[in-house]
Scaffold this active site. Structure first.
Site, PDB file in Angstrom:
ATOM      1  N   SER A 151      39.977   6.874  25.820  1.00  0.00           N
ATOM      2  CA  SER A 151      39.870   8.905  25.485  1.00  0.00           C
ATOM      3  C   SER A 151      40.735   9.791  24.702  1.00  0.00           C
ATOM      4  O   SER A 151      41.615   8.652  24.236  1.00  0.00           O
ATOM      5  CB  SER A 151      39.649   9.167  26.748  1.00  0.00           C
ATOM      6  OG  SER A 151      39.576  10.778  26.716  1.00  0.00           O
ATOM      7  N   TYR A 164      44.276  10.600  34.606  1.00  0.00           N
ATOM      8  CA  TYR A 164      43.254   9.542  34.087  1.00  0.00           C
ATOM      9  C   TYR A 164      43.776   9.818  32.716  1.00  0.00           C
ATOM     10  O   TYR A 164      44.054   8.042  31.939  1.00  0.00           O
ATOM     11  CB  TYR A 164      42.186  10.733  33.469  1.00  0.00           C
ATOM     12  CG  TYR A 164      41.161  10.037  33.173  1.00  0.00           C
ATOM     13  CD1 TYR A 164      40.052   8.500  33.307  1.00  0.00           C
ATOM     14  CD2 TYR A 164      40.538   9.979  31.743  1.00  0.00           C
ATOM     15  CE1 TYR A 164      39.142   8.486  32.657  1.00  0.00           C
ATOM     16  CE2 TYR A 164      39.536  10.420  31.019  1.00  0.00           C
ATOM     17  CZ  TYR A 164      39.251   8.845  31.431  1.00  0.00           C
ATOM     18  OH  TYR A 164      38.178   8.798  30.349  1.00  0.00           O
ATOM     19  N   ALA A 165      44.859  10.152  31.960  1.00  0.00           N
ATOM     20  CA  ALA A 165      45.478  10.920  30.907  1.00  0.00           C
ATOM     21  C   ALA A 165      45.939   9.176  30.450  1.00  0.00           C
ATOM     22  O   ALA A 165      46.043   8.837  29.376  1.00  0.00           O
ATOM     23  CB  ALA A 165      45.516  12.058  30.147  1.00  0.00           C
ATOM     24  N   ALA A 166      46.558   9.512  31.516  1.00  0.00           N
ATOM     25  CA  ALA A 166      47.727   7.980  31.347  1.00  0.00           C
ATOM     26  C   ALA A 166      47.552   6.946  31.587  1.00  0.00           C
ATOM     27  O   ALA A 166      47.540   6.015  30.539  1.00  0.00           O
ATOM     28  CB  ALA A 166      48.721   8.878  32.942  1.00  0.00           C
ATOM     29  N   SER A 167      46.534   7.024  32.481  1.00  0.00           N
ATOM     30  CA  SER A 167      45.536   5.569  31.984  1.00  0.00           C
ATOM     31  C   SER A 167      44.782   5.052  30.794  1.00  0.00           C
ATOM     32  O   SER A 167      44.545   4.070  30.645  1.00  0.00           O
ATOM     33  CB  SER A 167      44.577   5.518  33.393  1.00  0.00           C
ATOM     34  OG  SER A 167      42.994   6.328  33.523  1.00  0.00           O
ATOM     35  N   LYS A 168      44.302   6.141  30.008  1.00  0.00           N
ATOM     36  CA  LYS A 168      44.041   5.757  28.747  1.00  0.00           C
ATOM     37  C   LYS A 168      44.685   5.295  27.749  1.00  0.00           C
ATOM     38  O   LYS A 168      44.965   4.939  27.224  1.00  0.00           O
ATOM     39  CB  LYS A 168      42.770   6.783  28.611  1.00  0.00           C
ATOM     40  CG  LYS A 168      41.785   7.021  29.291  1.00  0.00           C
ATOM     41  CD  LYS A 168      40.720   5.442  29.683  1.00  0.00           C
ATOM     42  CE  LYS A 168      40.136   5.555  30.238  1.00  0.00           C
ATOM     43  NZ  LYS A 168      39.044   4.629  29.920  1.00  0.00           N
ATOM     44  N   ALA A 198      28.504  13.642  26.932  1.00  0.00           N
ATOM     45  CA  ALA A 198      27.577  14.759  27.483  1.00  0.00           C
ATOM     46  C   ALA A 198      26.966  13.819  28.820  1.00  0.00           C
ATOM     47  O   ALA A 198      26.111  13.933  28.955  1.00  0.00           O
ATOM     48  CB  ALA A 198      26.228  15.409  26.952  1.00  0.00           C
TER      49      ALA A 198
END
Length: 263
Positions: A151, A164-168, A198
């Site tokens: 992401s 979530y950002a850390a997982s990506k 979207a």
């Protein structure tokens, strides 16, 4: 008219390729699966959804698409599911580690059980599927193509989705490790990093949350939510032979979101 006959001149050709994609019954996964089949691939979607839930998500499974209920965080599930695909279709060419969760909360309020659940899918599940796919290719002495879904937020802080950002970011680190260690065996690994798409929670938040829509509008230089088809097109490119000299790369397709913060 067959799917092959419907292909437009100049479209990517995935004819003959066997592709597995995890998270295939999700909002974005369904669109990707349909596009890969349209381009001639034989696609198997893995997801934790039941067969009935998957049938609802797809409406109707198009010719060339199969479905398997599979929890990618469980090695035995993944091993059995990959074996079933190989038995039914022959060797697997591409494995897309696409399954992922997103959960919204400020960091100081983020529940650890929710954190663990997210990491179990986004990081552990990604690693398990990639590891099992690579192990099969190594055993069979075959080349392979791993594609990871990352992401734009892997390198840009965005409020309320820090885990979530850390997982990506972890997904990209895994991708680069697989690419580095397995290149000599003809196994490639790359990531796709979409923007604010979207579909799913992003679309829901855009439609229902005025503050989110305001913030997201500022963060997208191209000015609109990312069309789902743009992600499917990028995934198709990475699945195809056109990407055959790529490994260890993050393909960022985000409408400029990674340029955030905007001036």
């Amino acid at each position: 008219m067959t799917v092959a006959a419907q292909r437009r001149p100049g479209m990517i050709d995935l004819a003959g390729k066997s592709i597995v994609i995890s998270g295939g019954a999700g909002a974005l996964g369904v669109a990707i699966c349909r596009h890969l089949v349209e381009l001639g691939a034989r696609v198997t979607a893995f997801d934790i959804a039941t067969a009935d839930e998957a049938a609802t998500a797809f409406g109707q499974l198009p010719a060339g698409l199969s479905y398997a209920q599979c929890d990618v965080s469980i090695p035995e599930d993944v091993q059995a599911s990959l074996q079933n695909v190989a038995d039914a279709q022959g060797p697997i060419d591409v494995v897309c580690c696409h399954a992922g969760l997103v959960d919204v909360s400020r960091v100081q309020l983020y529940d650890l059980k929710r954190f663990d659940a997210l990491m179990n899918v986004n990081v552990r599940g990604t690693f398990v599927l990639a590891k099992e796919a690579a192990s099969r290719w190594l055993t069979d002495e075959r080349k392979g193509n791993l594609i990871f879904t990352s992401s734009w937020v892997h390198q840009v802080p965005w409020p309320e989705i820090t885990p979530y950002a850390a997982s990506k970011a972890a997904v990209n680190a895994l991708m680069r490790g697989f690419a580095k260690e397995l290149a000599a065996n003809g196994i490639r690994a790359n990531s796709i990093a979409p923007g604010i798409v979207a579909a799913g929670m992003a679309l829901k938040s855009w439609n229902e949350n005025d503050d989110y829509r305001r913030r997201a509008s500022v963060a997208i230089p191209l000015g609109e939510l990312q069309p789902v088809q743009s992600v499917a097109d990028a995934m198709a490119f990475l699945c195809s032979d056109l990407s055959s000299y790529m490994t260890g790369s993050v393909l960022t397709v985000d409408g400029g979101c990674s340029l955030f913060p905007a001036i």
